[in-house]
Design a protein around this motif. Structure first.
Motif, short mmCIF file in Angstrom:
data_model
loop_
_atom_site.label_atom_id
_atom_site.label_comp_id
_atom_site.label_asym_id
_atom_site.label_seq_id
_atom_site.Cartn_x
_atom_site.Cartn_y
_atom_site.Cartn_z
N PRO A 1 47.41 87.08 -60.76
CA PRO A 1 47.09 85.66 -61.00
C PRO A 1 46.10 85.07 -60.14
N ASP A 2 46.67 85.30 -58.89
CA ASP A 2 45.83 84.67 -57.71
C ASP A 2 44.13 84.65 -57.76
N GLY A 3 43.69 85.82 -58.44
CA GLY A 3 42.21 85.95 -58.63
C GLY A 3 41.81 84.68 -59.60
N VAL A 4 42.34 84.70 -60.80
CA VAL A 4 41.93 83.64 -61.80
C VAL A 4 42.12 82.31 -61.36
N LYS A 5 43.27 82.33 -60.21
CA LYS A 5 43.54 80.87 -59.74
C LYS A 5 42.40 80.54 -58.80
N ILE A 6 42.22 81.06 -57.90
CA ILE A 6 41.09 80.80 -56.86
C ILE A 6 39.70 80.75 -57.79
N GLY A 7 39.65 81.62 -58.65
CA GLY A 7 38.39 81.53 -59.53
C GLY A 7 38.19 80.18 -60.33
N ALA A 8 39.33 79.86 -60.78
CA ALA A 8 39.41 78.47 -61.49
C ALA A 8 39.22 77.30 -60.66
N CYS A 9 39.79 77.24 -59.20
CA CYS A 9 39.20 76.44 -58.36
C CYS A 9 38.04 76.21 -57.98
N PHE A 10 37.16 77.53 -57.87
CA PHE A 10 35.74 77.37 -57.77
C PHE A 10 35.15 76.68 -58.80
N ILE A 11 35.49 77.22 -60.11
CA ILE A 11 34.83 76.62 -61.51
C ILE A 11 35.09 75.38 -61.21
N ALA A 12 36.28 74.61 -61.28
CA ALA A 12 36.47 73.34 -61.36
C ALA A 12 35.92 72.51 -60.28
N GLY A 13 35.87 73.22 -58.96
CA GLY A 13 34.93 72.38 -58.00
C GLY A 13 33.73 72.39 -58.22
N ILE A 14 32.94 73.27 -58.78
CA ILE A 14 31.28 73.50 -59.13
C ILE A 14 31.20 72.49 -60.23
N ILE A 15 32.15 72.44 -61.48
CA ILE A 15 31.56 71.63 -62.53
C ILE A 15 31.85 70.08 -61.80
N LEU A 16 32.92 69.93 -61.31
CA LEU A 16 33.09 68.40 -60.76
C LEU A 16 32.08 68.10 -59.82
N VAL A 17 31.90 68.66 -58.85
CA VAL A 17 30.45 68.24 -57.92
C VAL A 17 29.35 68.32 -58.85
N SER A 18 28.99 69.18 -59.69
CA SER A 18 27.90 69.29 -60.45
C SER A 18 27.68 67.84 -61.44
N LEU A 19 28.75 67.62 -62.22
CA LEU A 19 28.72 66.48 -62.91
C LEU A 19 28.34 65.21 -61.96
N LEU A 20 29.35 64.92 -60.78
CA LEU A 20 29.15 63.86 -60.24
C LEU A 20 27.54 63.69 -59.60
N SER A 21 27.15 65.20 -58.96
CA SER A 21 25.90 64.97 -58.81
C SER A 21 24.83 64.54 -59.57
N ARG A 22 24.99 65.05 -61.07
CA ARG A 22 24.15 64.58 -62.11
C ARG A 22 24.38 63.28 -62.38
N LEU A 23 25.52 62.76 -62.41
CA LEU A 23 25.68 61.16 -62.41
C LEU A 23 24.82 60.38 -61.77
N ALA A 24 25.05 60.86 -60.25
CA ALA A 24 24.32 59.99 -59.33
C ALA A 24 23.00 60.11 -59.21
N ARG A 25 22.33 61.33 -59.79
CA ARG A 25 20.95 61.17 -59.97
C ARG A 25 20.39 61.10 -61.32
N ALA A 26 21.28 60.32 -62.09
CA ALA A 26 20.88 59.98 -63.46
C ALA A 26 19.54 59.08 -63.57
N PHE A 27 19.36 58.30 -62.60
CA PHE A 27 18.38 57.38 -62.63
C PHE A 27 16.93 57.69 -61.90
N GLU A 28 17.08 59.29 -61.56
CA GLU A 28 16.02 59.90 -61.11
C GLU A 28 14.71 59.87 -61.87
N LEU A 29 13.51 60.00 -61.46
CA LEU A 29 12.43 60.00 -62.69
C LEU A 29 12.65 61.18 -63.35
N ARG A 30 12.85 62.51 -62.76
CA ARG A 30 13.29 63.76 -63.44
C ARG A 30 12.08 64.51 -64.43
#
Length: 647
Positions: free
Chosen positions: A455-484
């Motif tokens: 299970p270590d594999g899916v645990k570390i994978g889940a950490c990467f997934i959670a990290g990518i999704i969290l950073v991605s959503l925060l970045s999307r939120l921070a860039r919400a008011f860009e012209l896009r």
């Protein structure tokens, strides 16, 4: 002493060098300008081979620990799955996704809106697991070959963690300096490494042949341990997930596809030569690796005592190097060790390059990466720090990281098998659909078993997934008011409307389209005139935005003009976000006409926070203040900023 402003500016310039060049990734795939340029397929095979072939450094030891005396038979099962399963799947991936985006791009086309983005982010998490563990596991095995070398063991044996971290840091330093995919270096490393392995294998078989009791002892022990051949095959199938690292090079094989030369008459949409030669690359690499896997698993199982494979044993993580030292002497063994260290380190470099190429294909296009993520050096620092953390968590152990690595590899292989199954179904290829479906089931079974057992594999994978999704959503939120909006294009009718009103004050009415009957436009115009005290003689043009896929971030904006009910002029737009599209249109009209446009809104009813969430997730909500905020960020000069009116 603190850094001066000039020094800080220089450091920032150096750190973000190439940021503007990385903007080409925002459109998705990075495509070569001329499709037929590249390298011969066998040379590119060596580029993927530094990842694929380097697993010989640790695969025989992992197989021996997992299967014991059954290792050669279990490896044969692995080879069958490789040639009959993984190879056909990735040959089809090469046909369907020939720009090097792999199976993730194939699956991305199947899902839209947020569910598609989240699905891709999940796969990116497992891809990050695959590539990052490639870096850390390869560095750990390289340090094992160094610390277990008889000439250095006494001085370095207790410093494996430090050496592993130094190798990872060195890899990061090379990329900070500037790394070019040196195919020539890969060719040299692979040629030397495979040649040395041929010598070890030939000498190993010679010792097996001259000591006939070894094979007898092995077969007797295997029979006593497992009984008959059917039990051996059954157990091999159960053990197979633990050996899945032996298939780790296929995703890299399709990722390097854009480097394959192809034919002079290849086109971007139909690179027949490139596809053909990539299939040659995948097939040749799989055949070479299959021969080495079977041969090395046999000689290491027969010639090396079982206890030497255990943690702390002289063959742990370096079975072939053990044989090289034992049967060919310290000098050849040391040459073999350094060749293994070199190819393992270069495998980490290949994985780092894969990460730096993979993330910009998706995250900037989704608006889910900060601006600095488009530059190479900040991402190298991030990945290097994560690699330090992973190395520390797994104690620089090859065996402990095997499960995480296998999980990343198997998830990507399973997604590839599912993708080609769907592609065959859409193409109405019934036989291929059934065949790929069976392969997908095998890979999914293997993935599930691997996750349950390690299970270590899916645990570390889940950490990467959670990290990518969290950073991605925060970045999307921070860039919400860009012209896009990347560009604005007006059709002839829309351009005529703009020219007509430019002679007077340009006034637009933002309208949420409903029935689009005459009463809707009449009532809306009367309401806007009354709320804002607009005289009857002022021209008013309606602007309507239809939201298609609110999960998209950047896109070109096409504006079409319509005359409805013989009197109402309407500009219709399609976008992922109403406020951003309106702001882009206003700025474009200002730049084209030289006049500052005005736009009129009505207040939206409802909770402001709920309306903001509607904007963030669905591209609509409280449109007026968000449009004004987008304009404020895009145009700091109030004197040139289009005017927003709310009644």
């Amino acid at each position: 002493m603190s850094a001066t402003p000039v020094e800080s500016s220089r450091f920032r310039t150096w750190l973000l060098e190439g940021l503007s060049d990385m903007s080409k990734h925002q459109k998705g795939q990075v495509e070569p300008e001329v499709t037929h340029k590249g390298q011969r397929w066998w040379r590119v095979m060596c580029l993927t081979g530094v990842d694929y072939f380097s697993t010989l450094g640790y695969q025989p030891g992992i197989a021996a620990l997992a299967a014991g005396l059954l290792s050669p038979i279990a490896t044969v099962v692995l080879v069958i799955v490789t040639l009959a399963g993984a190879l056909p799947v990735y040959r089809r991936v090469a046909e369907e996704s020939h720009r090097g985006a792999g199976s993730i791009a194939m699956l991305e086309r199947l899902l839209s809106f947020w569910k598609g983005k989240l699905f891709v982010l999940t796969l990116l998490g497992f891809a990050a697991t695959d590539f990052l563990i490639t870096i850390t596991l390869s560095a750990a095995d390289a340090s094992t070959h160094l610390t277990e070398n008889p000439h250095f063991a006494s001085a370095l044996h207790s410093h494996q963690m430090v050496i592993t971290l130094i190798l990872v840091a060195l890899l990061g330093a090379v990329f900070l300096k500037g790394f070019l995919e040196a195919i020539g270096i890969a060719v040299a490393l692979v040629a030397v490494y495979l040649a040395l392995n041929v010598v070890v294998v030939v000498v190993g078989f010679w010792h097996v042949a001259t000591a006939g009791h070894l094979v007898t002892d092995w077969t007797n022990g295997l029979t006593a341990e497992r009984g008959n051949v059917f039990v051996m095959i059954g157990v091999s199938l159960l053990i197979f997930p633990k050996l899945a690292l032996g298939m780790s090079g296929f995703e890299t094989g399709v990722a390097v596809m854009p480097n394959v030369e192809g034919d002079p008459d290849d086109t971007e949409e139909h690179p027949a030569g490139r596809i053909r030669d990539t299939k040659k690359l995948l097939t040749t690499a799989a055949l070479i690796m299959s021969v080495f896997l079977i041969a090395t698993s046999f000689i290491t199982t027969v010639l090396i005592p079982k206890q030497d494979f255990e943690a702390g044993g002289p063959a742990n993580g370096r079975a072939l190097a053990y044989l090289a030292h034992q049967y060919l002497g310290g000098t050849f063994g040391t040459v073999y060790d350094f060749s293994t260290i070199a190819i393992l380190w270069f495998a980490g470099a290949s994985a780092m390059a894969g990460l730096l190429n993979l993330m910009p294909r998706y995250l900037p296009r989704y608006g889910m990466a900060p601006h600095w993520a488009r530059a190479v050096r900040p991402m190298v620092l991030v990945f290097t720090l994560v690699a330090f953390l992973v190395t520390w968590l797994f104690d620089a152990s090859v065996d402990k990281q095997g499960g995480a690595y296998a999980t990343g590899v198997l998830v990507l292989m399973s997604s590839a098998a599912i993708a080609v199954t769907i592609a065959a179904h859409e193409a109405r290829q019934r036989k291929w659909r059934i065949g790929f479906g069976v392969i997908a089931v095998v890979f999914l079974y293997t993935t599930v078993v691997n996750v349950l057992e390690r299970p270590d594999g899916v645990k570390i994978g889940a950490c990467f997934i959670a990290g990518i999704i969290l950073v991605s959503l925060l970045s999307r939120l921070a860039r919400a008011f860009e012209l896009r909006v990347t560009s604005v294009d007006l059709d002839d009718m829309a351009a005529r409307f703009v020219r007509d009103v430019a002679s007077r004050r340009i006034r637009f009415i933002a309208n949420e389209p409903g029935l689009r009957d005459a009463a809707e436009y009449r009532d809306k115009m009367q309401q806007i005139r009354a709320d804002n005290d607009l005289p009857p003689e002022d021209d008013l043009v309606f602007v309507e935005v239809t939201v298609r896929d609110p999960s998209e971030f950047e896109a070109a904006l096409t504006v079409r003009g319509h005359v409805l009910h013989d009197r109402y002029r309407v500009l219709s737009l399609e976008s992922s976000s109403i406020p951003n599209a309106l702001a882009a249109l206003l700025l474009h009209v200002r730049d084209v006409t030289g006049c500052k446009p005005h736009i009129y809104f009505e207040w939206t009813e409802g909770n402001p926070f709920a309306n903001f969430l509607r904007f963030f997730l669905f591209g609509q909500g409280e449109v007026a203040p968000v449009t004004r905020e987008v304009l404020r960020e895009a145009e700091p000069d109030r004197g040139r900023r289009p005017r927003v009116h709310v009644g």
